[in-house]
Design an enzyme around this catalytic site. Structure first.
Site, PDB file in Angstrom:
ATOM      1  N   CYS A  45     -51.322   7.607  59.303  1.00 31.77           N
ATOM      2  CA  CYS A  45     -51.797   6.717  60.365  1.00 31.77           C
ATOM      3  C   CYS A  45     -53.045   5.962  59.920  1.00 31.77           C
ATOM      4  CB  CYS A  45     -52.106   7.512  61.630  1.00 31.77           C
ATOM      5  SG  CYS A  45     -50.683   8.389  62.285  1.00 31.77           S
TER       6      CYS A  45
HETATM    7  C1  BEZ Z   1     -49.860  11.261  59.303  1.00 26.91           C
HETATM    8  O1  BEZ Z   1     -50.282  10.258  59.859  1.00 26.91           O
HETATM    9  O2  BEZ Z   1     -50.162  11.540  58.151  1.00 26.91           O
HETATM   10  C2  BEZ Z   1     -48.907  12.158  60.026  1.00 26.91           C
HETATM   11  C3  BEZ Z   1     -49.033  12.319  61.402  1.00 26.91           C
HETATM   12  C4  BEZ Z   1     -48.133  13.158  62.054  1.00 26.91           C
HETATM   13  C5  BEZ Z   1     -47.145  13.813  61.355  1.00 26.91           C
HETATM   14  C6  BEZ Z   1     -47.006  13.603  59.984  1.00 26.91           C
HETATM   15  C7  BEZ Z   1     -47.895  12.770  59.308  1.00 26.91           C
END
Ligand code: BEZ
Length: 210
Positions: A45
């Site tokens: 994210c």
């Molecule tokens: C991420 O943004 O890295 C992430 C968020 C939720 C689940 C898996 C990855």
């Protein structure tokens, strides 16, 4: 609620990192890219939001306003903003919606319980100036989106809204396009000049300027 292409994007009010907004008023006749992310302070994210901030000039050039959402609260978004700037190299320059009661996320069907928990998956809605939904994408939480593809689709939508053409597989701006089936080859030659007929239903023309 299922939101389909051509539907009016549901209006809502929400708290964001830029203050409270009413979605349709905030859009105010612009295009918008409305996208969800699962959670703040997560790696994928952070890269996605950093890239969106860095692409500000590209969004501006196309008349597009980006806006993100997750079910995390406003204070979390505000604390995370610094990391987004550090990672992407550009300060956060678009709003992130706080949706702790999940009202907006549920309206836009961004929560897919089969994907593990009640955070949002990676949904994308491209919404046009008349508030119609023109593209939807849904990515799993573990896979970051391709923002070059989002810009490419906006370019294709803006072109095909203006002239009777479609864009072929893997099209990139500047490449040849397909004459719409609604226009005769004779009319296409008069309108576009060069037209190559490969099949009666597949006619190429250089990308019109507008
Ligand atoms: C991420 O943004 O890295 C992430 C968020 C939720 C689940 C898996 C990855």
């Amino acid at each position: 609620m299922t939101i389909r292409l051509g539907d009016v994007a549901p209006d809502f009010t929400a708290e964001t990192t830029d203050g409270p907004i009413s979605f349709h008023d905030w859009k105010a006749g612009s295009w918008a890219v409305f996208f969800s992310h699962p959670a703040d302070f997560t790696p994928v994210c952070t890269t996605e939001l950093g890239r969106t901030a860095a692409l500000q000039a590209e969004f501006d050039r196309r008349g597009v306003k980006p806006i993100a959402i997750s079910v995390d609260p406003l204070e979390s978004h505000q604390q995370w903003a610094g990391d987004i700037g550090d990672v992407g190299g550009t300060d956060l320059n678009f709003p992130i919606i706080a949706d702790p009661d999940k009202a907006v996320s549920l309206t836009y069907d961004m929560i897919h319980p089969g994907e593990g928990d009640t955070s949002t998956v990676r949904s994308v809605f491209i919404i046009d100036p008349s508030n119609k939904v023109r593209l939807t994408l849904t990515y799993p939480k573990s896979v970051g989106r391709n923002f070059d593809e989002i810009l490419r689709v906006i370019d294709a939508l803006q072109l095909t809204d203006l002239v009777p053409v479609s864009t072929p597989v893997d099209w990139e701006p500047g490449e040849r396009v397909i004459v719409a089936p609604t226009i005769s080859t004779e009319d296409a030659k008069a309108k576009f000049g060069e037209v190559e007929e490969v099949k009666p239903y597949l006619r190429w023309t250089p990308q019109p300027t507008a």
